[in-house]
Scaffold this motif. Structure first.
Motif, PDB file in Angstrom:
ATOM      1  N   PRO A 141       0.856  -1.190   0.000  1.00  0.00           N
ATOM      2  CA  PRO A 141       0.000   0.000   0.000  1.00  0.00           C
ATOM      3  C   PRO A 141       0.888   1.236   0.000  1.00  0.00           C
ATOM      4  N   GLN A 142       0.304   2.370  -0.306  1.00  0.00           N
ATOM      5  CA  GLN A 142       1.079   3.599  -0.245  1.00  0.00           C
ATOM      6  C   GLN A 142       1.388   3.940   1.212  1.00  0.00           C
ATOM      7  N   VAL A 143       2.558   4.543   1.396  1.00  0.00           N
ATOM      8  CA  VAL A 143       3.030   4.902   2.728  1.00  0.00           C
ATOM      9  C   VAL A 143       3.060   6.421   2.845  1.00  0.00           C
ATOM     10  N   VAL A 144       2.492   6.955   3.905  1.00  0.00           N
ATOM     11  CA  VAL A 144       2.538   8.398   4.125  1.00  0.00           C
ATOM     12  C   VAL A 144       3.903   8.752   4.707  1.00  0.00           C
ATOM     13  N   CYS A 145       4.671   9.529   3.958  1.00  0.00           N
ATOM     14  CA  CYS A 145       6.034   9.847   4.385  1.00  0.00           C
ATOM     15  C   CYS A 145       6.542  11.064   3.631  1.00  0.00           C
ATOM     16  N   HIS A 146       7.749  11.471   3.979  1.00  0.00           N
ATOM     17  CA  HIS A 146       8.476  12.489   3.224  1.00  0.00           C
ATOM     18  C   HIS A 146       9.264  11.737   2.156  1.00  0.00           C
ATOM     19  N   PRO A 147       8.867  11.759   0.900  1.00  0.00           N
ATOM     20  CA  PRO A 147       9.536  10.928  -0.112  1.00  0.00           C
ATOM     21  C   PRO A 147      11.009  11.236  -0.295  1.00  0.00           C
ATOM     22  N   ASN A 148      11.394  12.525  -0.205  1.00  0.00           N
ATOM     23  CA  ASN A 148      12.814  12.817  -0.420  1.00  0.00           C
ATOM     24  C   ASN A 148      13.678  12.247   0.700  1.00  0.00           C
ATOM     25  N   ARG A 149      13.156  12.220   1.922  1.00  0.00           N
ATOM     26  CA  ARG A 149      13.926  11.661   3.030  1.00  0.00           C
ATOM     27  C   ARG A 149      13.997  10.128   2.934  1.00  0.00           C
ATOM     28  N   ILE A 150      12.874   9.509   2.595  1.00  0.00           N
ATOM     29  CA  ILE A 150      12.880   8.051   2.466  1.00  0.00           C
ATOM     30  C   ILE A 150      13.760   7.625   1.296  1.00  0.00           C
ATOM     31  N   ASN A 151      13.761   8.404   0.220  1.00  0.00           N
ATOM     32  CA  ASN A 151      14.680   8.113  -0.885  1.00  0.00           C
ATOM     33  C   ASN A 151      16.126   8.192  -0.415  1.00  0.00           C
ATOM     34  N   GLN A 152      16.399   9.106   0.521  1.00  0.00           N
ATOM     35  CA  GLN A 152      17.749   9.213   1.087  1.00  0.00           C
ATOM     36  C   GLN A 152      18.126   7.933   1.823  1.00  0.00           C
ATOM     37  N   VAL A 153      17.169   7.360   2.548  1.00  0.00           N
ATOM     38  CA  VAL A 153      17.417   6.095   3.255  1.00  0.00           C
ATOM     39  C   VAL A 153      17.794   4.999   2.265  1.00  0.00           C
ATOM     40  N   PHE A 154      16.981   4.839   1.219  1.00  0.00           N
ATOM     41  CA  PHE A 154      17.256   3.800   0.221  1.00  0.00           C
ATOM     42  C   PHE A 154      18.588   4.043  -0.472  1.00  0.00           C
ATOM     43  N   MET A 155      18.853   5.320  -0.796  1.00  0.00           N
ATOM     44  CA  MET A 155      20.089   5.658  -1.487  1.00  0.00           C
ATOM     45  C   MET A 155      21.306   5.271  -0.651  1.00  0.00           C
ATOM     46  N   ASN A 156      21.285   5.605   0.632  1.00  0.00           N
ATOM     47  CA  ASN A 156      22.434   5.320   1.491  1.00  0.00           C
ATOM     48  C   ASN A 156      22.651   3.822   1.663  1.00  0.00           C
ATOM     49  N   ILE A 157      21.575   3.070   1.836  1.00  0.00           N
ATOM     50  CA  ILE A 157      21.703   1.628   2.059  1.00  0.00           C
ATOM     51  C   ILE A 157      22.169   0.921   0.791  1.00  0.00           C
ATOM     52  N   VAL A 158      21.571   1.262  -0.357  1.00  0.00           N
ATOM     53  CA  VAL A 158      21.958   0.608  -1.610  1.00  0.00           C
ATOM     54  C   VAL A 158      23.381   1.003  -2.008  1.00  0.00           C
ATOM     55  N   HIS A 159      23.724   2.273  -1.800  1.00  0.00           N
ATOM     56  CA  HIS A 159      25.087   2.710  -2.118  1.00  0.00           C
ATOM     57  C   HIS A 159      26.099   1.967  -1.259  1.00  0.00           C
ATOM     58  N   ASN A 160      25.773   1.781   0.014  1.00  0.00           N
ATOM     59  CA  ASN A 160      26.652   1.051   0.915  1.00  0.00           C
ATOM     60  C   ASN A 160      26.814  -0.395   0.444  1.00  0.00           C
ATOM     61  N   ALA A 161      25.712  -0.998  -0.009  1.00  0.00           N
ATOM     62  CA  ALA A 161      25.766  -2.378  -0.509  1.00  0.00           C
ATOM     63  C   ALA A 161      26.644  -2.471  -1.751  1.00  0.00           C
ATOM     64  N   ALA A 162      26.519  -1.489  -2.645  1.00  0.00           N
ATOM     65  CA  ALA A 162      27.341  -1.491  -3.855  1.00  0.00           C
ATOM     66  C   ALA A 162      28.822  -1.398  -3.506  1.00  0.00           C
ATOM     67  N   GLN A 163      29.158  -0.575  -2.516  1.00  0.00           N
ATOM     68  CA  GLN A 163      30.556  -0.444  -2.105  1.00  0.00           C
ATOM     69  C   GLN A 163      31.089  -1.732  -1.498  1.00  0.00           C
ATOM     70  N   ALA A 164      30.195  -2.529  -0.917  1.00  0.00           N
ATOM     71  CA  ALA A 164      30.615  -3.779  -0.287  1.00  0.00           C
ATOM     72  C   ALA A 164      30.874  -4.877  -1.316  1.00  0.00           C
ATOM     73  N   MET A 165      30.527  -4.618  -2.606  1.00  0.00           N
ATOM     74  CA  MET A 165      30.700  -5.623  -3.663  1.00  0.00           C
ATOM     75  C   MET A 165      31.503  -5.037  -4.822  1.00  0.00           C
ATOM     76  N   PRO A 166      32.755  -4.635  -4.595  1.00  0.00           N
ATOM     77  CA  PRO A 166      33.543  -4.000  -5.662  1.00  0.00           C
ATOM     78  C   PRO A 166      33.802  -4.920  -6.850  1.00  0.00           C
ATOM     79  N   ASP A 167      33.768  -6.230  -6.626  1.00  0.00           N
ATOM     80  CA  ASP A 167      34.011  -7.185  -7.707  1.00  0.00           C
ATOM     81  C   ASP A 167      32.724  -7.828  -8.212  1.00  0.00           C
ATOM     82  N   GLY A 168      31.597  -7.251  -7.867  1.00  0.00           N
ATOM     83  CA  GLY A 168      30.319  -7.800  -8.309  1.00  0.00           C
ATOM     84  C   GLY A 168      29.686  -8.675  -7.245  1.00  0.00           C
ATOM     85  N   GLY A 169      28.447  -9.018  -7.490  1.00  0.00           N
ATOM     86  CA  GLY A 169      27.712  -9.844  -6.540  1.00  0.00           C
ATOM     87  C   GLY A 169      26.235  -9.748  -6.833  1.00  0.00           C
TER      88      GLY A 169
END
Length: 267
Positions: A141-169
């Protein structure tokens, strides 16, 4: 405004600007590929039009010339299809970047979290080139939130995951609705986090690697944003096998903004 609220607001702004700075080089690279295709295809179209002009200068078109016209038209149609794909790619990149940093997105409103996740994957495409992305999206369902802040959460977590896999994964994003909340799980197959460090990763300044900016500030800010929405973030990790971040967000939080104000979250 209290000094704590001011500091929190500044940290959120700094985190967003830091993430945007990290993205600039990647976005430039992402745009360069379709731009290069359009630039090259422009020359092809120009030569095709000159060829057609030469043929049509004669009042009578021979069968061989007619075959040549058909060949040129088919080649041009193929080039235009490629250009359309390139243009769509650039439009998608720009739209995703605008959605990520939209200044007027400060008002809480009903949001499709999958849209934010997809935008995050687009913006971080350069960092995920060697990573297999698996989408295990549920019916949210849709979530009531501040979209730019929640996008920041996703961005930080996914970016961190990408850095943890420099050789792919492999990066798996799983979303589920759980009663009056939603659950987003981001799992990577990267290097993992040492057990003794798990309790510290949300502390400002913590890092397991000097250049991993996302760990130093991004995760601390991500947790603050989740708490501001009445949610939470937890982590599980096994060294050498990967890490999973679990983001929990209520469907309709009674939120306190980064400026310390009670917000009306009625859609």
């Amino acid at each position: 405004m209290s000094s704590t609220a001011e500091a929190t607001a500044r940290e959120i702004t700094q985190a967003r600007l830091a993430s945007l700075g990290i993205l600039v080089a990647g976005i430039a690279h992402e745009l360069n590929t379709p731009l290069g295709a359009i630039h090259s295809n422009h020359d092809v179209i120009e030569r095709a039009l000159l060829k057609l002009g030469d043929i049509l200068e004669d009042e009578v078109v021979t069968p061989d010339e007619l075959d040549e016209v058909r060949r040129v038209v088919r080649a041009t149609e193929s080039v235009l299809r490629t250009n359309r794909i390139a243009v769509d790619r650039m439009v998608n990149l720009v739209q995703s970047l605008r959605n990520f940093g939209r200044p007027r997105a400060s008002d809480a409103r009903p949001v499709d979290l999958h849209e934010g996740l997809e935008g995050t994957l687009v913006l971080l495409g350069h960092a995920l080139r060697e990573v297999e992305v698996v989408r295990d999206f549920g019916d949210l369902p849709q979530v009531v939130c501040h979209p730019n802040r929640i996008n920041q959460v996703f961005m930080n977590i996914v970016h961190n995951a990408a850095q943890a896999m420099p050789d792919g994964g492999s990066l798996t994003i799983r979303t589920r609705s759980e009663g009056d909340r939603v659950h987003v799980r981001v799992t990577d197959t990267g290097r993992g986090i040492p057990p003794e460090a798990i309790g510290e990763i949300f502390e400002p300044g913590f890092t397991t690697k000097g250049e991993r900016i996302g760990m130093g500030l991004g995760l601390a800010i991500a947790l603050q944003i989740a708490h501001q929405h009445g949610g939470d973030i937890s982590v599980e990790s096994k060294p050498g096998r990967g890490t999973a971040f679990d983001v929990y967000l209520p469907l309709r939080p009674l939120e306190v903004s980064g400026r310390g104000e009670e917000l009306d979250v009625t859609p």
